[in-house]
Motif scaffolding. Structure first.
Motif, short mmCIF file in Angstrom:
data_model
loop_
_atom_site.label_atom_id
_atom_site.label_comp_id
_atom_site.label_asym_id
_atom_site.label_seq_id
_atom_site.Cartn_x
_atom_site.Cartn_y
_atom_site.Cartn_z
N LYS A 1 -1.02 4.73 9.41
CA LYS A 1 -1.40 5.10 10.79
C LYS A 1 -1.93 6.54 10.82
N THR A 2 -1.12 7.46 10.27
CA THR A 2 -1.50 8.88 10.32
C THR A 2 -2.78 9.13 9.51
N THR A 3 -2.86 8.51 8.34
CA THR A 3 -4.06 8.68 7.50
C THR A 3 -5.30 8.23 8.27
N THR A 4 -5.20 7.10 8.93
CA THR A 4 -6.36 6.57 9.66
C THR A 4 -6.65 7.39 10.91
N PRO B 1 -15.26 -1.45 5.36
CA PRO B 1 -14.50 -1.78 4.16
C PRO B 1 -13.03 -1.37 4.30
N ALA B 2 -12.19 -1.88 3.37
CA ALA B 2 -10.83 -1.36 3.26
C ALA B 2 -10.94 0.04 2.63
N VAL B 3 -10.08 0.94 3.04
CA VAL B 3 -10.12 2.31 2.50
C VAL B 3 -9.37 2.32 1.18
N PRO B 4 -10.03 2.70 0.08
CA PRO B 4 -9.38 2.61 -1.23
C PRO B 4 -8.24 3.61 -1.41
N TYR C 1 -14.34 5.62 5.74
CA TYR C 1 -14.06 5.92 7.16
C TYR C 1 -15.34 6.10 7.97
N GLU C 2 -16.43 6.54 7.33
CA GLU C 2 -17.72 6.62 8.05
C GLU C 2 -18.17 5.22 8.49
#
Ligand SMILES: Nc1ncnc2c1ncn2[C@@H]1O[C@H](COP(=O)(O)OP(=O)(O)OP(=O)(O)O)[C@@H](O)[C@H]1O
Ligand SMILES: [Mg+2]
Length: 257
Positions: free
Chosen positions: A15-18, A217-220, A248-249
């Protein structure tokens, strides 16, 4: 103004990362952005390493006030050195006490505080609470929900719980004759092992896929993420951070209006 809550009912599912990464993505794209840490554990506050404008002027000052809150988010916003377009409202341990608030309509306070804010994007890093004032405040203030998830059992469970809460909230508001504008932007999967994908990860991705809400995409998973977090930076300064920044872009293109 678009107000986005980043939510899951599981802990440790990005959550925080995103929330932090979407906020930086918006800021780097030139959007005036406000990130709000609504989690008493203050992981985003630790990451950005920013103090309130004065002692006590954290997000709890909004949630615990029965004064007129118009313009208060604008007053509490602290400039981030990461980017000129990024401002931040920190959290504090004491915000946990606000969960016991029994004042009627306290869940409107966060939304009221955003009135008159000069930002194009507001992003709220939510705690993994099921109900309670913090989650209710985010649901009331937001027009967009992003479900943060990891590709495992916790990620799926946390999404399912969060979606149930969102749909219940919307149904209740409709019944009251004040329909909520909250819309699901989708599920963002982060911390994704893209080198060897386990069978559990594949199953989880299939479950997300069937909801029709999965955002690609999924964030690696990359070690640089842990490193920048530790040194109070974001990934944009490092070549090794490119896979995360680019992911994330792409996600931002689908989330931001
Ligand atoms: N893409 C990634 N690459 C490497 N590590 C990641 C990635 N995404 C998340 N992580 C790591 O996973 C852990 C959990 O992430 P995060 O703190 O964003 O989750 P959370 O859902 O906000 O947790 P909490 O429930 O504690 O608030 C952190 O240590 C974070 O650095
Ligand atoms: Mg968190």
């Amino acid at each position: 103004m678009q107000t986005i809550m980043v939510y899951s009912e599981s802990g440790g599912v990005s959550k925080t990362t995103t929330a932090v990464s979407l906020a930086m993505t918006a800021a780097l794209a030139g959007k005036r952005t406000l990130l709000i840490d609504l989690d008493p554990r203050g992981a985003a506050t630790d990451w950005l390493d920013l103090k309130p404008i004065a002692p006590g002027y954290h997000v709890g000052a909004i949630l615990g006030s029965d004064e007129d809150l118009t313009g208060v988010a604008e007053e509490l916003a602290v400039q981030s050195p990461w980017n000129e377009n990024l401002r931040f409202i920190p959290s504090d341990r004491s915000v946990a006490n606000r969960e016991a608030e029994r004042v009627d309509f306290a869940e409107l306070r966060l939304s009221d505080s955003l009135e008159g804010l000069s930002a194009e994007v507001v992003i709220i890093d939510c705690p993994n609470r099921q109900g309670g004032l913090l989650t209710q405040s985010a649901l009331t203030a937001s027009d967009t929900v992003v479900y943060a998830a990891t590709a495992n059992r916790d990620g799926v469970k946390g999404f399912e719980g969060a979606q149930t809460s969102v749909l219940k909230f919307k149904a209740a508001r409709k019944k009251m004759g004040t329909p909520s504008v909250l819309k699901e932007a989708g599920i963002v999967v982060s911390n994704f092992k893209d080198t060897v994908t386990s069978s559990v990860a594949k199953l989880a991705m299939q479950e997300f896929e069937t909801t029709g809400l999965l955002i690609y995409p999924a964030v690696p998973q990359r070690v640089i993420l842990e490193n920048v977090r530790y040194s109070n930076e974001w990934v944009h300064l490092y070549r090794k951070g490119d896979p995360i920044r680019h992911a994330y872009e792409k996600i931002g293109e689908k989330v931001f209006r």
